[in-house]
Structure formats: structure tokens, C-alpha cells
Write a protein that holds these residues in place. Structure first.
Motif, PDB file in Angstrom:
ATOM      1  N   ALA A  26       0.823  -1.388  -0.088  1.00 58.70           N
ATOM      2  CA  ALA A  26       0.313  -0.459  -0.598  1.00 58.70           C
ATOM      3  C   ALA A  26       0.801   1.807   0.141  1.00 58.70           C
ATOM      4  O   ALA A  26       0.880   1.919  -0.876  1.00 58.70           O
ATOM      5  CB  ALA A  26      -0.651  -0.485   1.075  1.00 58.70           C
ATOM      6  N   GLY A  89      -0.831   0.983   4.463  1.00 58.61           N
ATOM      7  CA  GLY A  89      -0.599  -1.092   5.646  1.00 58.61           C
ATOM      8  C   GLY A  89       0.546   0.021   6.657  1.00 58.61           C
ATOM      9  O   GLY A  89       1.461  -0.557   6.731  1.00 58.61           O
ATOM     10  N   ASP A 119      -5.009   3.449   8.083  1.00 54.48           N
ATOM     11  CA  ASP A 119      -4.727   2.750   9.353  1.00 54.48           C
ATOM     12  C   ASP A 119      -4.182   4.579  10.150  1.00 54.48           C
ATOM     13  O   ASP A 119      -4.627   3.655  11.769  1.00 54.48           O
ATOM     14  CB  ASP A 119      -3.967   1.878   8.852  1.00 54.48           C
ATOM     15  CG  ASP A 119      -3.758   0.578   9.061  1.00 54.48           C
ATOM     16  OD1 ASP A 119      -4.937   0.286   9.245  1.00 54.48           O
ATOM     17  OD2 ASP A 119      -2.378  -0.301   8.534  1.00 54.48           O
ATOM     18  N   GLY A 145     -15.960   3.720   6.115  1.00 55.09           N
ATOM     19  CA  GLY A 145     -15.804   2.929   7.462  1.00 55.09           C
ATOM     20  C   GLY A 145     -14.501   3.983   7.859  1.00 55.09           C
ATOM     21  O   GLY A 145     -15.347   3.758   9.786  1.00 55.09           O
ATOM     22  N   ARG A 149     -15.709   6.050  11.821  1.00 59.05           N
ATOM     23  CA  ARG A 149     -15.005   5.931  13.438  1.00 59.05           C
ATOM     24  C   ARG A 149     -14.286   7.078  13.595  1.00 59.05           C
ATOM     25  O   ARG A 149     -13.928   7.750  14.696  1.00 59.05           O
ATOM     26  CB  ARG A 149     -13.442   4.655  12.638  1.00 59.05           C
ATOM     27  CG  ARG A 149     -13.509   3.490  12.564  1.00 59.05           C
ATOM     28  CD  ARG A 149     -12.523   2.849  12.298  1.00 59.05           C
ATOM     29  NE  ARG A 149     -13.228   1.712  11.789  1.00 59.05           N
ATOM     30  CZ  ARG A 149     -12.332   1.118  10.452  1.00 59.05           C
ATOM     31  NH1 ARG A 149     -10.846   1.287   9.847  1.00 59.05           N
ATOM     32  NH2 ARG A 149     -13.015   0.556   9.286  1.00 59.05           N
ATOM     33  N   ASP A 222      -5.387   3.962  -1.657  1.00 57.47           N
ATOM     34  CA  ASP A 222      -3.630   4.448  -1.407  1.00 57.47           C
ATOM     35  C   ASP A 222      -3.477   5.125  -2.655  1.00 57.47           C
ATOM     36  O   ASP A 222      -2.352   5.986  -2.262  1.00 57.47           O
ATOM     37  CB  ASP A 222      -2.879   2.916  -1.358  1.00 57.47           C
ATOM     38  CG  ASP A 222      -4.055   2.128  -0.092  1.00 57.47           C
ATOM     39  OD1 ASP A 222      -4.623   2.273   0.655  1.00 57.47           O
ATOM     40  OD2 ASP A 222      -3.153   1.029  -0.719  1.00 57.47           O
TER      41      ASP A 222
HETATM   42  N1  LIG Z   1      -2.315  -3.784  -1.295  1.00 57.05           N
HETATM   43  C1  LIG Z   1      -2.409  -3.489  -0.263  1.00 57.05           C
HETATM   44  O1  LIG Z   1      -1.340  -4.171   0.105  1.00 57.05           O
HETATM   45  C2  LIG Z   1      -3.069  -2.891   0.161  1.00 57.05           C
HETATM   46  C3  LIG Z   1      -3.497  -3.095   1.324  1.00 57.05           C
HETATM   47  N2  LIG Z   1      -4.088  -1.841   2.022  1.00 57.05           N
HETATM   48  C4  LIG Z   1      -4.033  -1.774   3.331  1.00 57.05           C
HETATM   49  O2  LIG Z   1      -5.006  -2.820   4.033  1.00 57.05           O
HETATM   50  C5  LIG Z   1      -5.279  -2.182   5.507  1.00 57.05           C
HETATM   51  C6  LIG Z   1      -6.913  -2.014   5.995  1.00 57.05           C
HETATM   52  O3  LIG Z   1      -7.491  -1.047   4.779  1.00 57.05           O
HETATM   53  P1  LIG Z   1      -8.915  -1.290   4.394  1.00 57.05           P
HETATM   54  O4  LIG Z   1      -9.287  -0.112   3.190  1.00 57.05           O
HETATM   55  O5  LIG Z   1      -9.780  -3.203   4.095  1.00 57.05           O
HETATM   56  O6  LIG Z   1      -9.839  -0.458   6.073  1.00 57.05           O
HETATM   57  P2  LIG Z   1     -10.132  -1.488   7.536  1.00 57.05           P
HETATM   58  O7  LIG Z   1      -9.034  -1.645   8.326  1.00 57.05           O
HETATM   59  O8  LIG Z   1     -10.618   0.435   7.696  1.00 57.05           O
HETATM   60  O9  LIG Z   1     -11.594  -1.648   6.818  1.00 57.05           O
HETATM   61  C7  LIG Z   1     -12.447  -1.901   6.028  1.00 57.05           C
HETATM   62  C8  LIG Z   1     -14.099  -1.933   7.126  1.00 57.05           C
HETATM   63  O10 LIG Z   1     -14.925  -1.065   7.291  1.00 57.05           O
HETATM   64  C9  LIG Z   1     -15.360  -0.995   6.328  1.00 57.05           C
HETATM   65  N3  LIG Z   1     -16.298  -0.246   5.464  1.00 57.05           N
HETATM   66  C10 LIG Z   1     -17.740   0.495   5.821  1.00 57.05           C
HETATM   67  N4  LIG Z   1     -17.314   1.494   4.995  1.00 57.05           N
HETATM   68  C11 LIG Z   1     -16.732   0.972   3.451  1.00 57.05           C
HETATM   69  C12 LIG Z   1     -15.401   1.451   2.691  1.00 57.05           C
HETATM   70  N5  LIG Z   1     -16.499   2.443   1.782  1.00 57.05           N
HETATM   71  N6  LIG Z   1     -14.939   1.871   2.256  1.00 57.05           N
HETATM   72  C13 LIG Z   1     -14.186  -0.114   2.968  1.00 57.05           C
HETATM   73  N7  LIG Z   1     -14.192  -0.302   4.231  1.00 57.05           N
HETATM   74  C14 LIG Z   1     -15.652   0.052   4.403  1.00 57.05           C
HETATM   75  C15 LIG Z   1     -15.772  -2.383   5.796  1.00 57.05           C
HETATM   76  O11 LIG Z   1     -16.985  -3.016   6.944  1.00 57.05           O
HETATM   77  C16 LIG Z   1     -14.345  -3.024   6.282  1.00 57.05           C
HETATM   78  O12 LIG Z   1     -14.676  -4.038   7.368  1.00 57.05           O
HETATM   79  C17 LIG Z   1      -4.769  -0.547   5.715  1.00 57.05           C
HETATM   80  O13 LIG Z   1      -3.631  -0.707   6.160  1.00 57.05           O
HETATM   81  C18 LIG Z   1      -4.455  -0.049   4.111  1.00 57.05           C
HETATM   82  O14 LIG Z   1      -3.908   0.472   3.957  1.00 57.05           O
HETATM   83  C19 LIG Z   1      -6.118  -1.483   1.254  1.00 57.05           C
HETATM   84  O15 LIG Z   1      -5.632   0.079   1.080  1.00 57.05           O
HETATM   85  C20 LIG Z   1      -5.606  -1.965   0.429  1.00 57.05           C
HETATM   86  C21 LIG Z   1      -4.719  -2.958  -0.877  1.00 57.05           C
END
Ligand SMILES: NC(=O)C1=CN([C@@H]2O[C@H](COP(=O)(O)OP(=O)(O)OC[C@H]3O[C@@H](n4cnc5c(N)ncnc54)[C@H](O)[C@@H]3O)[C@@H](O)[C@H]2O)[C@@H](O)CC1
Ligand SMILES: Nc1ncnc2c1ncn2[C@@H]1O[C@H](COP(=O)(O)OP(=O)(O)O)[C@@H](O)[C@H]1O
Length: 278
Positions: A26, A89, A119, A145, A149, A222
Motif C-alpha cells: 500500500a 499499510g 490506518d 468506514g 470511526r 492508497d
Molecule cells: N495492496 C495493499 O497492500 C493494500 C493494503 N491496504 C491496507 O490494508 C489496511 C486495511 O485497509 P481497509 O481499507 O481494509 O480498511 P479498514 O481496516 O478500515 O477496514 C475496512 C472495514 O471498514 C468497513 N467499511 C465501511 N465502509 C467502507 C468503505 N466505504 N470502504 C471500505 N471499507 C468500509 C468494512 O466493512 C470493513 O470491514 C490499510 O493499512 C490499507 O492501507 C488496502 O488499502 C488495500 C490494498
């Protein structure tokens, strides 16, 4: 975006902080976005254990050892680093929290333009001291999401059905959030809304003839954080950087078309720039 004159450091130096080993993708996507959008120099700040992984994947993007908050404070002695990005990330552990704290620490003087995404937003939401440290040169880029928060009461109002009068809109919610945070908030979605604390607001809508639903792919946010960081490094103010980045993000998606993955977005920018005559 054009570079009529000057050397690389005249075009800004963006520092993207990365998280634990094996979670570097990311931050690399954000770094690639910052470089392609025109920052003169882009570095990824990584802990010692994550350096080898990044070194194997980065060429034009530089690598810098940033183990903890003190290391980041040390790196920021270099005034050429004029834009930071934390969150993609990053992780939710003590190191991530210390890095966000060090990035927001204004005791060193001039605050840096700072994008807080993913994060970093979760960390800020969980810690009132970090929230209080947000300043006018920050840009927050929550998805729905993360928005809930950070601003649970505002999200509740937004999601409640309208009973009397006009509905409380995403524009209303983003403006209220920006005022409370004291910085620019970019609330993502097909109808991305950008607001500053003074009430200025813009909508970057990816709907109708600009619909690009294939942007809903892992890592595209990202890259957006990287675009904003790169534009901040180029000297755009936070509102303009967020607004321009959101527009370019959709332009890249429209230009590439269906089948897009996050890696394609920065690589599409040269085509978009050429079309704009830059
Ligand atoms: N290729 C990579 O290395 C990637 C890494 N990622 C990293 O993974 C980690 C978690 O990121 P997440 O984006 O999963 O976020 P979060 O850890 O905030 O989790 C997403 C949660 O929020 C809720 N949510 C509600 N509305 C949402 C919306 N509109 N979009 C997404 N989720 C919503 C979902 O139900 C889900 O359970 C971060 O550090 C992020 O930067 C992601 O960006 C994806 C790609
Ligand atoms: N249906 C959609 N149409 C247009 N853009 C979208 C759509 N869904 C998501 N996006 C955009 O894609 C990006 C997703 O970012 P984010 O939710 O942070 O995902 P990730 O963390 O996987 O990068 C945001 O810029 C958002 O505005």
C-alpha cells in the motif's frame, strides 16, 4: 504539473511512511502515485526489517530507515521533505501511533503538509490527543468506514433517514467534519466530497458520464493518497491538492477503463497529462 525549470528538489520531496514487513504494497502504491503526479523526489520511510522487501521493489523511489517516532523527527530536520503520507499499510501498532504523533508534532516549528489515510485515520480516531494535533496543513482521506470511526455522531446523522426538512447530505457531513478536525477532509466514494474548515466544498463525482465503478479495487485509495501527497509536495494548498488529485484519479480510471487494478492508476497519469497538454 509541468516542470518548465528547476531541479528535482524544486519540485518537492514526499515521504511516505510504510508499516511492518510484508505489508508494504500500500505504501509503495502511494509512493508511485506521488512520483507520477510530479513530486521531484519520493522516499519510502521503512523500519529496518522492512527495508529488504522495499529495496527489491523500488528503483526511482528512494528508501530511508525510519524505525520510530524519533527517527521520523530526525528525518524531518531535512526541510526539503515538504509532504508526508501516513496510513497505507502503516499498521495499528505502537510504531504506527508514534509515527503519526511525530508527524503531527508542531513543536519543531513549521508543520508539514500531511496526508492521513487508512490506518493513520483509525489511529487518530482512537486517540483524542492525535485528533487534537491535526492542523490546517493536514488532509484526511476517509472511506465511509473510516469516516464513521472518526466522526461517529456526524456519520449517524448522515445515515439517519430524513424526517423533517431537507436531508442532511454528504456535503453537510464533510463540511462539519472538516470544521471539527480543523483541516481538509476528503470523504471518498463514487461521490467524493472535499471540504475545508472554512466551509469551502467541492464534489468529485464519478457518476453518469464519469462513472468509473472499477475504481472500487484494493489499493486505489492508497494511490489517491499518493496523488494528494505528490501535489502537496509540488506546493499546492491542501484543498487544491485534494480536489485535483480526486479529479485526476477518476480521469486515470476513465482513461484506463474496466479491468483496472490499483497499479494501473499512476501509470495512466502520463497519458492523462498529455491529453491535458501539460
Ligand atoms: N495492496 C495493499 O497492500 C493494500 C493494503 N491496504 C491496507 O490494508 C489496511 C486495511 O485497509 P481497509 O481499507 O481494509 O480498511 P479498514 O481496516 O478500515 O477496514 C475496512 C472495514 O471498514 C468497513 N467499511 C465501511 N465502509 C467502507 C468503505 N466505504 N470502504 C471500505 N471499507 C468500509 C468494512 O466493512 C470493513 O470491514 C490499510 O493499512 C490499507 O492501507 C488496502 O488499502 C488495500 C490494498
Ligand atoms: N463505485 C465507485 N465509483 C467510483 N469510485 C469509487 C467507487 N468505489 C470506490 N471508489 C473510489 O476508490 C477509492 C477506494 O479507496 P479505499 O476505500 O480507501 O480503498 P483501498 O483502501 O483498498 O485503497 C476511493 O478513491 C473511492 O472514492
Amino acid at each position: 504539473m509541468g516542470k518548465a525549470e528547476g531541479h528535482k528538489y524544486n519540485h518537492g520531496h514526499a515521504l511516505i511512511l510504510s508499516g511492518p514487513p510484508h505489508h508494504g504494497g500500500a505504501a509503495r502504491l502511494a509512493a508511485r502515485g506521488a512520483l507520477r503526479v510530479g513530486a521531484g523526489v519520493v522516499s519510502v520511510g521503512a523500519s529496518g526489517e522492512a527495508m529488504a522487501e522495499h529495496a527489491a521493489r523500488l528503483d526511482a523511489i528512494m528508501l530511508r530507515a525510519v524505525g520510530d517516532g524519533a527517527d521520523l523527527a530526525g528525518a524531518l530536520q531535512d526541510k526539503r521533505i515538504n509532504a508526508l503520507c501516513l496510513g497505507p499499510g502503516l499498521g495499528l501498532d505502537a510504531r504506527g501511533k508514534a509515527l503519526v504523533g511525530a508527524a503531527l508534532d508542531q513543536s519543531r516549528g513549521e508543520p508539514r503538509s500531511t496526508v492521513l489515510d487508512a490506518d493513520a485515520l483509525t489511529l487518530v480516531a482512537a486517540d483524542p490527543a492525535l485528533f487534537a494535533a491535526l492542523h490546517k496543513d493536514c488532509v484526511l482521506t476517509p472511506h465511509a468506514g473510516e469516516f464513521a470511526r472518526l466522526f461517529p455522531d456526524i456519520a449517524e446523522k448522515l445515515n439517519a433517514p430524513a424526517t423533517i426538512g431537507p436531508a442532511y447530505s454528504k456535503v453537510d457531513a464533510t463540511r462539519e467534519a472538516a470544521k471539527r478536525a480543523g483541516c481538509v477532509v476528503l470523504f471518498k466514494g463514487p461521490d467524493t466530497v472535499i471540504a475545508n474548515p472554512e466551509g469551502r466544498c467541492a464534489i468529485s463525482a464519478a457518476v453518469y458520464e464519469r462513472a468509473a465503478p472499477w475504481l472500487a479495487t484494493a489499493g486505489s485509495g492508497d494511490v489517491l493518497a499518493g496523488f494528494i501527497t505528490g501535489l502537496l509536495a509540488r506546493g499546492l494548498d491542501p484543498f487544491s491538492a485534494a480536489q485535483t488529485a480526486a479529479w485526476l484519479h477518476v480521469e486515470c480510471a476513465l482513461s484506463f477503463g474496466p479491468g483496472l487494478i490499483a497499479e494501473d492508476l499512476p501509470e495512466e497519469l502520463p497519458k492523462v497529462f498529455r491529453k491535458l497538454g501539460l
